[in-house]
Design a protein around this motif. Structure first.
Motif, PDB file in Angstrom:
ATOM      1  N   ALA A   1     -17.032   0.697   8.072  1.00  0.00           N
ATOM      2  CA  ALA A   1     -18.349   0.291   8.582  1.00  0.00           C
ATOM      3  C   ALA A   1     -19.450   1.195   8.036  1.00  0.00           C
ATOM      4  O   ALA A   1     -20.532   0.719   7.673  1.00  0.00           O
ATOM      5  CB  ALA A   1     -18.352   0.312  10.109  1.00  0.00           C
ATOM      6  N   ALA A   2     -19.180   2.502   7.964  1.00  0.00           N
ATOM      7  CA  ALA A   2     -20.169   3.433   7.416  1.00  0.00           C
ATOM      8  C   ALA A   2     -20.435   3.139   5.945  1.00  0.00           C
ATOM      9  O   ALA A   2     -21.590   3.154   5.495  1.00  0.00           O
ATOM     10  CB  ALA A   2     -19.692   4.873   7.595  1.00  0.00           C
ATOM     11  N   VAL A   3     -19.378   2.851   5.185  1.00  0.00           N
ATOM     12  CA  VAL A   3     -19.548   2.514   3.766  1.00  0.00           C
ATOM     13  C   VAL A   3     -20.363   1.237   3.629  1.00  0.00           C
ATOM     14  O   VAL A   3     -21.292   1.167   2.816  1.00  0.00           O
ATOM     15  CB  VAL A   3     -18.179   2.387   3.063  1.00  0.00           C
ATOM     16  CG1 VAL A   3     -18.332   1.776   1.668  1.00  0.00           C
ATOM     17  CG2 VAL A   3     -17.495   3.743   2.982  1.00  0.00           C
ATOM     18  N   ARG A   4     -20.037   0.221   4.421  1.00  0.00           N
ATOM     19  CA  ARG A   4     -20.780  -1.043   4.360  1.00  0.00           C
ATOM     20  C   ARG A   4     -22.263  -0.807   4.644  1.00  0.00           C
ATOM     21  O   ARG A   4     -23.138  -1.302   3.926  1.00  0.00           O
ATOM     22  CB  ARG A   4     -20.190  -2.058   5.345  1.00  0.00           C
ATOM     23  CG  ARG A   4     -20.832  -3.428   5.254  1.00  0.00           C
ATOM     24  CD  ARG A   4     -20.194  -4.471   6.170  1.00  0.00           C
ATOM     25  NE  ARG A   4     -20.086  -4.015   7.547  1.00  0.00           N
ATOM     26  CZ  ARG A   4     -18.951  -3.637   8.147  1.00  0.00           C
ATOM     27  NH1 ARG A   4     -17.816  -3.662   7.491  1.00  0.00           N
ATOM     28  NH2 ARG A   4     -18.944  -3.240   9.405  1.00  0.00           N
TER      29      ARG A   4
ATOM     30  N   VAL B   1     -15.838  -4.338   2.339  1.00  0.00           N
ATOM     31  CA  VAL B   1     -15.182  -3.067   2.048  1.00  0.00           C
ATOM     32  C   VAL B   1     -13.682  -3.236   2.249  1.00  0.00           C
ATOM     33  O   VAL B   1     -13.240  -3.744   3.286  1.00  0.00           O
ATOM     34  CB  VAL B   1     -15.716  -1.938   2.954  1.00  0.00           C
ATOM     35  CG1 VAL B   1     -14.995  -0.630   2.672  1.00  0.00           C
ATOM     36  CG2 VAL B   1     -17.222  -1.771   2.753  1.00  0.00           C
ATOM     37  N   HIS B   2     -12.913  -2.815   1.245  1.00  0.00           N
ATOM     38  CA  HIS B   2     -11.458  -2.846   1.300  1.00  0.00           C
ATOM     39  C   HIS B   2     -10.954  -1.407   1.232  1.00  0.00           C
ATOM     40  O   HIS B   2     -11.328  -0.674   0.314  1.00  0.00           O
ATOM     41  CB  HIS B   2     -10.869  -3.614   0.114  1.00  0.00           C
ATOM     42  CG  HIS B   2     -11.415  -4.981  -0.060  1.00  0.00           C
ATOM     43  ND1 HIS B   2     -10.924  -6.075   0.609  1.00  0.00           N
ATOM     44  CD2 HIS B   2     -12.449  -5.441  -0.817  1.00  0.00           C
ATOM     45  CE1 HIS B   2     -11.607  -7.148   0.252  1.00  0.00           C
ATOM     46  NE2 HIS B   2     -12.537  -6.789  -0.602  1.00  0.00           N
ATOM     47  N   VAL B   3     -10.134  -1.005   2.192  1.00  0.00           N
ATOM     48  CA  VAL B   3      -9.489   0.300   2.115  1.00  0.00           C
ATOM     49  C   VAL B   3      -8.251   0.100   1.243  1.00  0.00           C
ATOM     50  O   VAL B   3      -7.267  -0.493   1.673  1.00  0.00           O
ATOM     51  CB  VAL B   3      -9.128   0.850   3.503  1.00  0.00           C
ATOM     52  CG1 VAL B   3      -8.397   2.180   3.368  1.00  0.00           C
ATOM     53  CG2 VAL B   3     -10.380   1.000   4.356  1.00  0.00           C
ATOM     54  N   ALA B   4      -8.316   0.568   0.011  1.00  0.00           N
ATOM     55  CA  ALA B   4      -7.255   0.335  -0.964  1.00  0.00           C
ATOM     56  C   ALA B   4      -6.230   1.460  -0.994  1.00  0.00           C
ATOM     57  O   ALA B   4      -5.128   1.264  -1.500  1.00  0.00           O
ATOM     58  CB  ALA B   4      -7.861   0.145  -2.350  1.00  0.00           C
TER      59      ALA B   4
ATOM     60  N   ALA C   1     -21.515  -7.526  -2.741  1.00  0.00           N
ATOM     61  CA  ALA C   1     -20.698  -6.454  -3.304  1.00  0.00           C
ATOM     62  C   ALA C   1     -19.346  -6.392  -2.612  1.00  0.00           C
ATOM     63  O   ALA C   1     -19.251  -6.570  -1.398  1.00  0.00           O
ATOM     64  CB  ALA C   1     -21.413  -5.110  -3.155  1.00  0.00           C
ATOM     65  N   ASP C   2     -18.312  -6.162  -3.409  1.00  0.00           N
ATOM     66  CA  ASP C   2     -16.974  -5.857  -2.922  1.00  0.00           C
ATOM     67  C   ASP C   2     -16.690  -4.420  -3.312  1.00  0.00           C
ATOM     68  O   ASP C   2     -16.815  -4.067  -4.494  1.00  0.00           O
ATOM     69  CB  ASP C   2     -15.921  -6.771  -3.550  1.00  0.00           C
ATOM     70  CG  ASP C   2     -15.932  -8.168  -2.957  1.00  0.00           C
ATOM     71  OD1 ASP C   2     -16.272  -8.306  -1.773  1.00  0.00           O
ATOM     72  OD2 ASP C   2     -15.601  -9.122  -3.685  1.00  0.00           O
ATOM     73  N   VAL C   3     -16.310  -3.611  -2.346  1.00  0.00           N
ATOM     74  CA  VAL C   3     -16.101  -2.184  -2.580  1.00  0.00           C
ATOM     75  C   VAL C   3     -14.684  -1.814  -2.139  1.00  0.00           C
ATOM     76  O   VAL C   3     -14.315  -2.050  -0.987  1.00  0.00           O
ATOM     77  CB  VAL C   3     -17.128  -1.337  -1.785  1.00  0.00           C
ATOM     78  CG1 VAL C   3     -16.958   0.140  -2.091  1.00  0.00           C
ATOM     79  CG2 VAL C   3     -18.551  -1.791  -2.075  1.00  0.00           C
ATOM     80  N   ASP C   4     -13.906  -1.274  -3.062  1.00  0.00           N
ATOM     81  CA  ASP C   4     -12.565  -0.758  -2.759  1.00  0.00           C
ATOM     82  C   ASP C   4     -12.670   0.755  -2.670  1.00  0.00           C
ATOM     83  O   ASP C   4     -13.222   1.389  -3.585  1.00  0.00           O
ATOM     84  CB  ASP C   4     -11.568  -1.134  -3.854  1.00  0.00           C
ATOM     85  CG  ASP C   4     -11.344  -2.629  -3.959  1.00  0.00           C
ATOM     86  OD1 ASP C   4     -11.658  -3.350  -2.994  1.00  0.00           O
ATOM     87  OD2 ASP C   4     -10.843  -3.075  -5.006  1.00  0.00           O
ATOM     88  N   ILE C   5     -12.149   1.333  -1.589  1.00  0.00           N
ATOM     89  CA  ILE C   5     -12.287   2.771  -1.378  1.00  0.00           C
ATOM     90  C   ILE C   5     -10.942   3.429  -1.076  1.00  0.00           C
ATOM     91  O   ILE C   5      -9.985   2.761  -0.697  1.00  0.00           O
ATOM     92  CB  ILE C   5     -13.269   3.086  -0.225  1.00  0.00           C
ATOM     93  CG1 ILE C   5     -12.800   2.443   1.090  1.00  0.00           C
ATOM     94  CG2 ILE C   5     -14.680   2.661  -0.584  1.00  0.00           C
ATOM     95  CD1 ILE C   5     -13.601   2.874   2.314  1.00  0.00           C
ATOM     96  N   ALA C   6     -10.915   4.741  -1.241  1.00  0.00           N
ATOM     97  CA  ALA C   6      -9.796   5.579  -0.820  1.00  0.00           C
ATOM     98  C   ALA C   6     -10.312   6.472   0.303  1.00  0.00           C
ATOM     99  O   ALA C   6     -11.347   7.133   0.158  1.00  0.00           O
ATOM    100  CB  ALA C   6      -9.293   6.429  -1.982  1.00  0.00           C
ATOM    101  N   VAL C   7      -9.592   6.469   1.419  1.00  0.00           N
ATOM    102  CA  VAL C   7     -10.024   7.211   2.605  1.00  0.00           C
ATOM    103  C   VAL C   7      -9.042   8.348   2.861  1.00  0.00           C
ATOM    104  O   VAL C   7      -7.824   8.167   2.746  1.00  0.00           O
ATOM    105  CB  VAL C   7     -10.087   6.276   3.837  1.00  0.00           C
ATOM    106  CG1 VAL C   7     -10.481   7.036   5.094  1.00  0.00           C
ATOM    107  CG2 VAL C   7     -11.059   5.132   3.578  1.00  0.00           C
ATOM    108  N   GLU C   8      -9.573   9.498   3.208  1.00  0.00           N
ATOM    109  CA  GLU C   8      -8.702  10.632   3.491  1.00  0.00           C
ATOM    110  C   GLU C   8      -7.953  10.421   4.801  1.00  0.00           C
ATOM    111  O   GLU C   8      -8.448   9.771   5.730  1.00  0.00           O
ATOM    112  CB  GLU C   8      -9.484  11.941   3.509  1.00  0.00           C
ATOM    113  CG  GLU C   8     -10.415  12.100   4.680  1.00  0.00           C
ATOM    114  CD  GLU C   8     -11.265  13.355   4.610  1.00  0.00           C
ATOM    115  OE1 GLU C   8     -11.478  13.947   5.679  1.00  0.00           O
ATOM    116  OE2 GLU C   8     -11.716  13.721   3.519  1.00  0.00           O
ATOM    117  N   TRP C   9      -6.748  10.951   4.841  1.00  0.00           N
ATOM    118  CA  TRP C   9      -5.879  10.854   6.021  1.00  0.00           C
ATOM    119  C   TRP C   9      -6.588  11.429   7.241  1.00  0.00           C
ATOM    120  O   TRP C   9      -7.280  12.440   7.153  1.00  0.00           O
ATOM    121  CB  TRP C   9      -4.588  11.629   5.762  1.00  0.00           C
ATOM    122  CG  TRP C   9      -3.702  11.676   6.958  1.00  0.00           C
ATOM    123  CD1 TRP C   9      -3.571  12.715   7.828  1.00  0.00           C
ATOM    124  CD2 TRP C   9      -2.852  10.648   7.432  1.00  0.00           C
ATOM    125  NE1 TRP C   9      -2.675  12.388   8.814  1.00  0.00           N
ATOM    126  CE2 TRP C   9      -2.215  11.114   8.596  1.00  0.00           C
ATOM    127  CE3 TRP C   9      -2.559   9.361   6.985  1.00  0.00           C
ATOM    128  CZ2 TRP C   9      -1.309  10.353   9.323  1.00  0.00           C
ATOM    129  CZ3 TRP C   9      -1.663   8.601   7.703  1.00  0.00           C
ATOM    130  CH2 TRP C   9      -1.044   9.107   8.852  1.00  0.00           C
TER     131      TRP C   9
END
Length: 125
Positions: A87-90, A110-113, A70-78
């Motif tokens: 790492a937690a998402v993975r 996991v990619h922080v997009a 799986a490849d997961v692109d995420i948005a992370v809060e500031w």
């Protein structure tokens, strides 16, 4: 007195009864739910990205037999640590895929997009 009991039916092995197919979309849904459950990960996108399906989180999976990547692109809060959040998402996605799909997880990337800026307007009210 004759024995009138019928012979016990033969048990059929599970693989001989049929087969189970787990669709890619189901695997993607499991991974997306796990990613969204991680602290600091949020849905992100504007009207156009929602229409085109490019809203975050976005998950692409490859299922081959009983294995998945799986490849997961995420948005992370500031303000969140990017390495810790990724790492937690993975870990969460890996555990969810193993638990809910029964597939062997070969890898989760996991990619922080995007980074979501803080919403200061909430603090003013």
């Amino acid at each position: 007195m004759a024995d009138s009991a019928a012979p016990a039916p033969m048990l059929v092995e599970p693989e001989a009864r049929g087969r189970l197919t787990i669709r890619d979309r189901a695997v993607q849904s499991i991974a997306m739910a796990a990613a969204l459950a991680a602290d600091g990960v949020h849905r992100h996108g504007n009207g156009l990205t929602r229409v085109t399906g490019r809203e975050l989180p976005r998950v692409d999976t490859v299922v081959a037999g009983d294995h998945v990547r799986a490849d997961v692109d995420i948005a992370v809060e500031w303000g969140r640590g990017l390495l810790e959040t990724a790492a937690a998402v993975r870990n969460d996605v890996t555990a969810a895929l193993e638990t809910h799909s029964g597939l062997v997880v070969d890898g989760v990337t996991v990619h922080v997009a995007a980074i979501i800026a803080p919403d200061f307007s909430r603090e003013l009210t």
